[in-house]
Design a protein around this motif. Structure first.
Motif, PDB file in Angstrom:
ATOM      1  N   TYR A 248       0.833  -1.214   0.000  1.00 23.74           N
ATOM      2  CA  TYR A 248       0.000   0.000   0.000  1.00 23.74           C
ATOM      3  C   TYR A 248       0.860   1.254   0.000  1.00 23.74           C
ATOM      4  O   TYR A 248       0.565   2.223  -0.702  1.00 23.74           O
ATOM      5  N   LYS A 249       1.933   1.258   0.781  1.00 20.41           N
ATOM      6  CA  LYS A 249       2.798   2.441   0.867  1.00 20.41           C
ATOM      7  C   LYS A 249       3.446   2.751  -0.477  1.00 20.41           C
ATOM      8  O   LYS A 249       3.680   3.907  -0.809  1.00 20.41           O
ATOM      9  N   ILE A 250       3.741   1.721  -1.244  1.00 22.00           N
ATOM     10  CA  ILE A 250       4.358   1.917  -2.555  1.00 22.00           C
ATOM     11  C   ILE A 250       3.286   2.245  -3.603  1.00 22.00           C
ATOM     12  O   ILE A 250       3.581   2.641  -4.714  1.00 22.00           O
ATOM     13  N   LYS A 251       2.023   2.103  -3.220  1.00 18.79           N
ATOM     14  CA  LYS A 251       0.870   2.446  -4.070  1.00 18.79           C
ATOM     15  C   LYS A 251       0.828   1.621  -5.351  1.00 18.79           C
ATOM     16  O   LYS A 251       0.773   2.148  -6.455  1.00 18.79           O
ATOM     17  N   LYS A 252       0.845   0.321  -5.176  1.00 19.00           N
ATOM     18  CA  LYS A 252       0.757  -0.598  -6.308  1.00 19.00           C
ATOM     19  C   LYS A 252      -0.573  -1.339  -6.275  1.00 19.00           C
ATOM     20  O   LYS A 252      -1.151  -1.571  -5.220  1.00 19.00           O
ATOM     21  N   LYS A 253      -1.027  -1.739  -7.448  1.00 18.93           N
ATOM     22  CA  LYS A 253      -2.207  -2.584  -7.544  1.00 18.93           C
ATOM     23  C   LYS A 253      -1.787  -4.015  -7.199  1.00 18.93           C
ATOM     24  O   LYS A 253      -0.737  -4.478  -7.652  1.00 18.93           O
ATOM     25  N   PHE A 254      -2.608  -4.670  -6.389  1.00 23.74           N
ATOM     26  CA  PHE A 254      -2.272  -6.045  -6.090  1.00 23.74           C
ATOM     27  C   PHE A 254      -3.517  -6.868  -5.824  1.00 23.74           C
ATOM     28  O   PHE A 254      -4.587  -6.353  -5.547  1.00 23.74           O
ATOM     29  N   PHE A 255      -3.330  -8.165  -5.942  1.00 17.81           N
ATOM     30  CA  PHE A 255      -4.387  -9.141  -5.708  1.00 17.81           C
ATOM     31  C   PHE A 255      -3.908 -10.087  -4.628  1.00 17.81           C
ATOM     32  O   PHE A 255      -2.747 -10.481  -4.620  1.00 17.81           O
TER      33      PHE A 255
END
Length: 85
Positions: free
Chosen positions: A74-81
């Motif tokens: 979340y801190k790196i602001k990436k999309k993830f599943f």
């Protein structure tokens, strides 16, 4: 953590889109040099990733370490599943 120490990756093409998929080591938040190096390497891969598939052990549920990893992503602001196995 502790089951894989290296990064295993492979290249593939799907519908003319070239991609690389990586299997990352398990993260251990201990402060020894080996685990710090593994964490730094994982963070550098996360920063350059477009999509992250985070696999958790369904039988254990979401653990404290899983939550720490989710916070990092979340801190790196990436999309993830999140995928359970």
């Amino acid at each position: 953590p502790g089951t894989t120490r290296d990064i295993i990756y492979g290249k593939f093409i799907y519908k003319n889109i070239k991609s690389i998929i990586c299997d990352m080591p398990g993260i251990n938040f201990k402060t020894d040099l080996l685990n710090k190096n593994i964490l730094n390497q994982i963070l550098s891969y996360i920063k350059y990733s477009d999509i992250i598939f985070f696999i958790v052990d369904f039988s254990l549920g979401i653990t404290k370490i899983d939550n720490k990893i989710i916070d990092l992503i979340y801190k790196i602001k990436k999309k993830f599943f999140i995928i359970n196995s």
